[in-house]
Design a protein around this motif. Sequence first.
Motif, PDB file in Angstrom:
ATOM      1  N   LEU A   1      -5.450  -1.353  -4.384  1.00 24.96           N
ATOM      2  CA  LEU A   1      -4.704  -1.714  -3.213  1.00 24.96           C
ATOM      3  C   LEU A   1      -3.002  -1.658  -3.370  1.00 24.96           C
ATOM      4  O   LEU A   1      -2.336  -1.780  -2.683  1.00 24.96           O
ATOM      5  CB  LEU A   1      -4.784  -3.310  -2.822  1.00 24.96           C
TER       6      LEU A   1
ATOM      7  N   SER B   1     -10.754   2.149  -1.042  1.00 21.90           N
ATOM      8  CA  SER B   1     -10.183   1.129  -2.138  1.00 21.90           C
ATOM      9  C   SER B   1     -10.865  -0.260  -1.627  1.00 21.90           C
ATOM     10  O   SER B   1     -10.268  -1.273  -2.222  1.00 21.90           O
ATOM     11  CB  SER B   1      -8.660   1.006  -1.730  1.00 21.90           C
TER      12      SER B   1
ATOM     13  N   THR C   1      -8.429  10.724   0.971  1.00 20.56           N
ATOM     14  CA  THR C   1      -8.496   9.477   1.238  1.00 20.56           C
ATOM     15  C   THR C   1      -9.242   8.919  -0.137  1.00 20.56           C
ATOM     16  O   THR C   1     -10.024   9.790  -0.642  1.00 20.56           O
ATOM     17  CB  THR C   1      -9.264   9.035   2.446  1.00 20.56           C
TER      18      THR C   1
ATOM     19  N   ASN D   1      -9.595  -0.677   4.615  1.00 19.26           N
ATOM     20  CA  ASN D   1      -8.200  -0.545   3.917  1.00 19.26           C
ATOM     21  C   ASN D   1      -8.193   0.598   3.009  1.00 19.26           C
ATOM     22  O   ASN D   1      -8.081   0.694   1.706  1.00 19.26           O
ATOM     23  CB  ASN D   1      -7.969  -1.693   3.311  1.00 19.26           C
ATOM     24  N   GLU D   2      -8.884   1.653   3.248  1.00 24.50           N
ATOM     25  CA  GLU D   2      -8.962   2.854   2.505  1.00 24.50           C
ATOM     26  C   GLU D   2      -7.492   3.473   2.027  1.00 24.50           C
ATOM     27  O   GLU D   2      -6.768   3.611   3.173  1.00 24.50           O
ATOM     28  CB  GLU D   2      -9.768   3.989   2.985  1.00 24.50           C
ATOM     29  N   LEU D   3      -7.052   3.693   0.943  1.00 22.34           N
ATOM     30  CA  LEU D   3      -5.945   4.399   0.639  1.00 22.34           C
ATOM     31  C   LEU D   3      -5.988   5.951   1.102  1.00 22.34           C
ATOM     32  O   LEU D   3      -6.983   6.609   0.966  1.00 22.34           O
ATOM     33  CB  LEU D   3      -5.700   4.273  -0.780  1.00 22.34           C
ATOM     34  N   CYS D   4      -4.863   6.625   1.201  1.00 21.00           N
ATOM     35  CA  CYS D   4      -4.705   7.890   1.453  1.00 21.00           C
ATOM     36  C   CYS D   4      -3.613   8.388   0.697  1.00 21.00           C
ATOM     37  O   CYS D   4      -2.611   7.789   0.448  1.00 21.00           O
ATOM     38  CB  CYS D   4      -4.661   8.369   2.928  1.00 21.00           C
TER      39      CYS D   4
ATOM     40  N   HIS E   1       0.874  -1.180   0.019  1.00 26.26           N
ATOM     41  CA  HIS E   1      -0.015  -0.073   0.059  1.00 26.26           C
ATOM     42  C   HIS E   1       0.870   1.230  -0.057  1.00 26.26           C
ATOM     43  O   HIS E   1       0.398   2.251  -0.331  1.00 26.26           O
ATOM     44  CB  HIS E   1      -0.937   0.072   1.306  1.00 26.26           C
TER      45      HIS E   1
ATOM     46  N   TYR F   1      -2.316   3.847   4.074  1.00 31.11           N
ATOM     47  CA  TYR F   1      -3.837   3.138   3.959  1.00 31.11           C
ATOM     48  C   TYR F   1      -4.192   3.143   5.435  1.00 31.11           C
ATOM     49  O   TYR F   1      -3.484   2.809   6.415  1.00 31.11           O
ATOM     50  CB  TYR F   1      -3.841   1.879   3.297  1.00 31.11           C
ATOM     51  N   GLU F   2      -5.754   2.963   5.511  1.00 34.84           N
ATOM     52  CA  GLU F   2      -6.362   2.665   6.851  1.00 34.84           C
ATOM     53  C   GLU F   2      -6.188   1.548   7.102  1.00 34.84           C
ATOM     54  O   GLU F   2      -6.568   0.620   6.290  1.00 34.84           O
ATOM     55  CB  GLU F   2      -7.638   3.148   6.827  1.00 34.84           C
ATOM     56  N   ASN F   3      -5.768   0.988   8.379  1.00 33.05           N
ATOM     57  CA  ASN F   3      -5.855  -0.458   8.791  1.00 33.05           C
ATOM     58  C   ASN F   3      -6.318  -0.680   9.890  1.00 33.05           C
ATOM     59  O   ASN F   3      -6.024  -1.352  10.788  1.00 33.05           O
ATOM     60  CB  ASN F   3      -4.428  -0.845   8.806  1.00 33.05           C
TER      61      ASN F   3
ATOM     62  N   SER G   1       1.927   7.740  -0.184  1.00 27.19           N
ATOM     63  CA  SER G   1       0.562   6.962   0.074  1.00 27.19           C
ATOM     64  C   SER G   1       0.467   6.033   1.141  1.00 27.19           C
ATOM     65  O   SER G   1       1.466   5.552   1.416  1.00 27.19           O
ATOM     66  CB  SER G   1       0.063   6.487  -1.437  1.00 27.19           C
TER      67      SER G   1
END
Length: 167
Positions: free
Chosen positions: A163, A156, A153, A135-138, A96, A112-114, A110
Motif C-alpha cells: 500500500l 495489493s 496493475t 485498492n489495487e495499485l497501478c 498510494h 490505485y483503484e478506489n 503510481s
Amino acid sequence: ADNLYASSYIQGPTFMSDTTYTASGNYQIIQFDSSSAFRRYVSKTRGIVVDAIDNDVYLAYLQTVEKLDTAFNTIWSQTASVNDLTFSNYGGQGSHGSIKVGNNGHLVVSGYENGTAPTVTFDAVTLTFGPGIDNELCVIKMDTSGNALWATTLDSSTTNDELYPKI
C-alpha cells in the motif's frame, strides 16, 4: 531551475516568508527559491505528489497528472476516464501515490483503484482491475508530452506493505 517544492496540507491563512495567503484548497505545492524565500503555491482539493526537473513541475492528484512550468502554468494535463483511479495520498488506506521524472522528462506515476470499475482508460492505455474494491495499485509511464506509454496493475489486497509504493 533554482526552485524547491514542498507538498503540504494547510488549513486557513498561512504566513510564510513575509507573505500571507489563504489557499483555495487544503492541499498545496509550495515553491521556494534556493534561499528558502516563498515564491508561489498551487492548491488542489486532494493530496498531491510532485517531482520537478529543470523548468518543469509534475503533479499527480485525484485522477489527474499534470506538467506545469515554474510559474505553475499548465503545459499539459491527463485525467483518467473515471474516478475509480486516484493518485492522491489520502484516506484510510494511506499513501498510494508516487511520481518520479527521469532526466529525459519521461515520468512514472503510481496510483490505485478506489472503486469498482473493472477498467479505467488513461490517455491511450487501459488499466484492468480485479473485481470489487481491492485498492489495487497501478503504475503508468508517460513521455514528456503527456502520452501514456504503458500501464500495469498490481493486486495489493494481500499485504499492507504494497500500500506504500515509492518510485
